[in-house]
Design a protein around this motif. Structure first.
Motif, PDB file in Angstrom:
ATOM      1  N   ALA A  10      17.762  22.712  59.180  1.00  0.00           N
ATOM      2  CA  ALA A  10      18.821  23.427  58.473  1.00  0.00           C
ATOM      3  C   ALA A  10      20.167  23.248  59.165  1.00  0.00           C
ATOM      4  N   ALA A  11      20.126  23.201  60.495  1.00  0.00           N
ATOM      5  CA  ALA A  11      21.372  23.083  61.255  1.00  0.00           C
ATOM      6  C   ALA A  11      22.002  21.698  61.125  1.00  0.00           C
ATOM      7  N   THR A  12      21.196  20.694  60.789  1.00  0.00           N
ATOM      8  CA  THR A  12      21.712  19.333  60.731  1.00  0.00           C
ATOM      9  C   THR A  12      21.917  18.803  59.317  1.00  0.00           C
ATOM     10  N   VAL A  13      21.363  19.532  58.316  1.00  0.00           N
ATOM     11  CA  VAL A  13      21.552  19.099  56.930  1.00  0.00           C
ATOM     12  C   VAL A  13      23.003  19.337  56.517  1.00  0.00           C
ATOM     13  N   SER A  14      23.616  18.343  55.924  1.00  0.00           N
ATOM     14  CA  SER A  14      24.990  18.513  55.434  1.00  0.00           C
ATOM     15  C   SER A  14      25.067  18.018  54.005  1.00  0.00           C
ATOM     16  N   GLN A  15      25.872  18.687  53.221  1.00  0.00           N
ATOM     17  CA  GLN A  15      26.086  18.299  51.840  1.00  0.00           C
ATOM     18  C   GLN A  15      27.508  17.771  51.689  1.00  0.00           C
ATOM     19  N   SER A  16      27.697  16.838  50.795  1.00  0.00           N
ATOM     20  CA  SER A  16      29.011  16.249  50.577  1.00  0.00           C
ATOM     21  C   SER A  16      30.033  17.333  50.214  1.00  0.00           C
ATOM     22  N   GLY A  17      31.105  17.392  51.009  1.00  0.00           N
ATOM     23  CA  GLY A  17      32.166  18.353  50.733  1.00  0.00           C
ATOM     24  C   GLY A  17      31.819  19.781  51.077  1.00  0.00           C
ATOM     25  N   GLN A  18      30.749  19.982  51.844  1.00  0.00           N
ATOM     26  CA  GLN A  18      30.326  21.344  52.164  1.00  0.00           C
ATOM     27  C   GLN A  18      29.946  21.424  53.634  1.00  0.00           C
ATOM     28  N   ASN A  19      30.435  22.407  54.344  1.00  0.00           N
ATOM     29  CA  ASN A  19      30.168  22.539  55.767  1.00  0.00           C
ATOM     30  C   ASN A  19      29.237  23.708  56.100  1.00  0.00           C
ATOM     31  N   LYS A  20      28.765  24.386  55.083  1.00  0.00           N
ATOM     32  CA  LYS A  20      27.909  25.544  55.323  1.00  0.00           C
ATOM     33  C   LYS A  20      26.508  25.115  55.748  1.00  0.00           C
ATOM     34  N   THR A  21      25.962  25.811  56.752  1.00  0.00           N
ATOM     35  CA  THR A  21      24.581  25.570  57.155  1.00  0.00           C
ATOM     36  C   THR A  21      23.649  26.162  56.104  1.00  0.00           C
ATOM     37  N   PRO A  22      22.627  25.431  55.684  1.00  0.00           N
ATOM     38  CA  PRO A  22      21.703  25.976  54.688  1.00  0.00           C
ATOM     39  C   PRO A  22      21.031  27.256  55.184  1.00  0.00           C
ATOM     40  N   ARG A  23      20.824  28.174  54.275  1.00  0.00           N
ATOM     41  CA  ARG A  23      19.986  29.327  54.560  1.00  0.00           C
ATOM     42  C   ARG A  23      18.537  28.917  54.264  1.00  0.00           C
ATOM     43  N   ILE A  24      17.582  29.653  54.832  1.00  0.00           N
ATOM     44  CA  ILE A  24      16.166  29.351  54.600  1.00  0.00           C
ATOM     45  C   ILE A  24      15.506  30.577  53.981  1.00  0.00           C
ATOM     46  N   LEU A  25      14.940  30.394  52.785  1.00  0.00           N
ATOM     47  CA  LEU A  25      14.256  31.480  52.086  1.00  0.00           C
ATOM     48  C   LEU A  25      12.750  31.274  52.165  1.00  0.00           C
ATOM     49  N   LEU A  26      12.014  32.371  52.160  1.00  0.00           N
ATOM     50  CA  LEU A  26      10.556  32.297  52.182  1.00  0.00           C
ATOM     51  C   LEU A  26       9.969  33.590  51.648  1.00  0.00           C
ATOM     52  N   GLU A  27       8.661  33.560  51.372  1.00  0.00           N
ATOM     53  CA  GLU A  27       7.905  34.756  51.012  1.00  0.00           C
ATOM     54  C   GLU A  27       6.842  34.953  52.087  1.00  0.00           C
ATOM     55  N   ALA A  28       6.849  36.120  52.728  1.00  0.00           N
ATOM     56  CA  ALA A  28       5.998  36.363  53.892  1.00  0.00           C
ATOM     57  C   ALA A  28       4.780  37.205  53.555  1.00  0.00           C
ATOM     58  N   THR A  29       3.622  36.760  53.994  1.00  0.00           N
ATOM     59  CA  THR A  29       2.428  37.593  53.914  1.00  0.00           C
ATOM     60  C   THR A  29       2.567  38.724  54.934  1.00  0.00           C
ATOM     61  N   PRO A  30       1.811  39.803  54.772  1.00  0.00           N
ATOM     62  CA  PRO A  30       1.885  40.891  55.754  1.00  0.00           C
ATOM     63  C   PRO A  30       1.603  40.421  57.180  1.00  0.00           C
ATOM     64  N   LEU A  31       0.672  39.473  57.342  1.00  0.00           N
ATOM     65  CA  LEU A  31       0.323  38.993  58.676  1.00  0.00           C
ATOM     66  C   LEU A  31       1.457  38.190  59.303  1.00  0.00           C
ATOM     67  N   ALA A  32       2.131  37.382  58.500  1.00  0.00           N
ATOM     68  CA  ALA A  32       3.180  36.515  59.030  1.00  0.00           C
ATOM     69  C   ALA A  32       4.531  37.219  59.158  1.00  0.00           C
ATOM     70  N   TYR A  33       4.696  38.341  58.498  1.00  0.00           N
ATOM     71  CA  TYR A  33       5.987  39.016  58.454  1.00  0.00           C
ATOM     72  C   TYR A  33       6.611  39.242  59.842  1.00  0.00           C
ATOM     73  N   PRO A  34       5.868  39.765  60.836  1.00  0.00           N
ATOM     74  CA  PRO A  34       6.484  39.992  62.156  1.00  0.00           C
ATOM     75  C   PRO A  34       6.972  38.710  62.821  1.00  0.00           C
ATOM     76  N   VAL A  35       6.287  37.602  62.560  1.00  0.00           N
ATOM     77  CA  VAL A  35       6.699  36.329  63.155  1.00  0.00           C
ATOM     78  C   VAL A  35       8.050  35.901  62.599  1.00  0.00           C
ATOM     79  N   TYR A  36       8.210  35.988  61.288  1.00  0.00           N
ATOM     80  CA  TYR A  36       9.479  35.597  60.683  1.00  0.00           C
ATOM     81  C   TYR A  36      10.614  36.524  61.125  1.00  0.00           C
ATOM     82  N   ARG A  37      10.331  37.799  61.252  1.00  0.00           N
ATOM     83  CA  ARG A  37      11.343  38.730  61.756  1.00  0.00           C
ATOM     84  C   ARG A  37      11.795  38.311  63.163  1.00  0.00           C
ATOM     85  N   LYS A  38      10.858  37.930  63.974  1.00  0.00           N
ATOM     86  CA  LYS A  38      11.159  37.520  65.348  1.00  0.00           C
ATOM     87  C   LYS A  38      12.101  36.323  65.376  1.00  0.00           C
ATOM     88  N   PHE A  39      11.977  35.430  64.387  1.00  0.00           N
ATOM     89  CA  PHE A  39      12.791  34.217  64.365  1.00  0.00           C
ATOM     90  C   PHE A  39      14.050  34.364  63.510  1.00  0.00           C
TER      91      PHE A  39
END
Length: 225
Positions: free
Chosen positions: A165-194
């Motif tokens: 995400a930090a290295t992806v660039s779009q033509s004419g755009q300097n914004k770093t991509p955001r990353i979306l996901l859907e978290a299971t209850p088990l994985a939720y704390p891991v994603y929060r940590k990151f």
């Protein structure tokens, strides 16, 4: 580190499918959608979805390999983890995300189609209100085989996505991509940590989809700015 990441290939698909089923063995929603007693009935379709992702030019599927078990026959490589990422669209055409496509194999009659359809539609709806396809990344799935949990594989795959995400660039755009996901209850704390934060949730009463003793299952929709 005894693991390496590489792009997934067609030869990996059967082992990826087995690894995913094992990784989500404790998730009530996944089991309700794909009952484990009918795995033989659902496996061809499941593998078809994975192959659809491999053929999508905007999708990146990665596998974590246990280098301690590499063999001369690479078909026997041990797959410790898998992740699938939808990268920012490179054209104005609609993206070919696997969750919007119909795999070549017909939907299995033993799987819970109403539940699968409802869940995927909810994911699309929630995500669609948040994301910019020309900018953002979607993490569709990240899973570690149970035999390898607790060994830093999820961290390695998440760091790969964050660095991408930090290295992806779009033509004419300097914004770093955001990353979306859907978290299971088990994985939720891991994603929060990151660094992921909640933006919505999908709550499903599994009893309404024919699951005896079904619970109310919540998947949290998350975003990392």
């Amino acid at each position: 580190m005894p693991f390496k990441l590489r792009p997934a290939e067609d030869k990996d698909v059967p082992r990826i499918a087995e690894s995913l089923l094992a990784a989500f063995e404790s998730d009530p929603l996944h089991i309700a959608m794909l009952p484990r007693e009918h795995t033989d009935n659902t496996m061809d379709w499941y593998q078809g979805r994975l192959r659809s992702a491999l053929s999508d030019p905007n999708m990146c599927s990665m596998v974590a390999i246990d280098v301690r078990q590499e063999a001369d026959d690479d078909a026997k490589e041990a797959i410790a983890g898998y992740s699938r990422w939808l990268l920012p669209s490179q054209s104005s055409e609609p993206d070919g995300a696997v969750d919007d496509q119909k795999p070549a194999v017909a939907f299995p009659d033993k799987a819970n189609k109403p539940l699968v359809d409802f869940y995927l539609q909810q994911c699309d709806n929630k995500r669609g209100k948040q994301m910019d396809k020309s900018r953002d990344i979607v993490l569709y799935v990240l899973a570690t085989h149970p035999a390898y949990q607790g060994q830093g594989i999820a961290r390695m795959m998440l760091e790969w996505g964050i660095n991408t995400a930090a290295t992806v660039s779009q033509s004419g755009q300097n914004k770093t991509p955001r990353i979306l996901l859907e978290a299971t209850p088990l994985a939720y704390p891991v994603y929060r940590k990151f660094g992921w934060k909640d933006y919505d949730a999908i709550t499903i009463d599994l009893k309404k989809y024919g699951i005896e003793n079904g619970i109310e299952h919540t998947t949290v929709c998350m975003i990392r700015e």
